[in-house]
Design a protein around this motif. Sequence first.
Motif: not given
Length: 156
Positions: A136-147
């Motif tokens: 849920i937090a990811y869906a709100i913030n969309k903070r990605n980790i660089e791959w």
Amino acid sequence: MSYPIRVKACALIIKEESILLIEFNDQNGLHYNFPSGGVEAGESIMEGVKREAWEEACIEVDVGPLALVYEYAPHQNNFKYGETPTLALLFECEIKKGSTPKMPSKPDLNQTGVKWIKLSELHSIVLYPNIRDEIIAYAINKRNIEWIEESRLEGY
């Protein structure tokens, strides 16, 4: 000393306030998982994400950025999911145009469905691993980790 660890490739597909999950019914009861599974020999993690999305939900996906990383360390969890250490990499994915999620003709053992679950209803289901708040937090913030893939880096 070797340290065997299972690398799990996962598709995190969120669309219109819902998440695509794979439904299972087994000795643990009704529960859900991401389209995911272990990376196979000779396969990149990105290839594993695409294969698992196809095998479990009959969809082709575009694999985007790394969204979340989950570790299961058996000795720290009373071996509740077995003895194999696991590193799960959840990649934000989009379903390719013309591809519709459905049950495969030969589903995984105990797979009973492919379901869109509203994010607002995520707390009413059993999700393995239990990372509902993080989703849920990811869906709100969309903070990605660089791959970073070595094959895409410029050489010297």
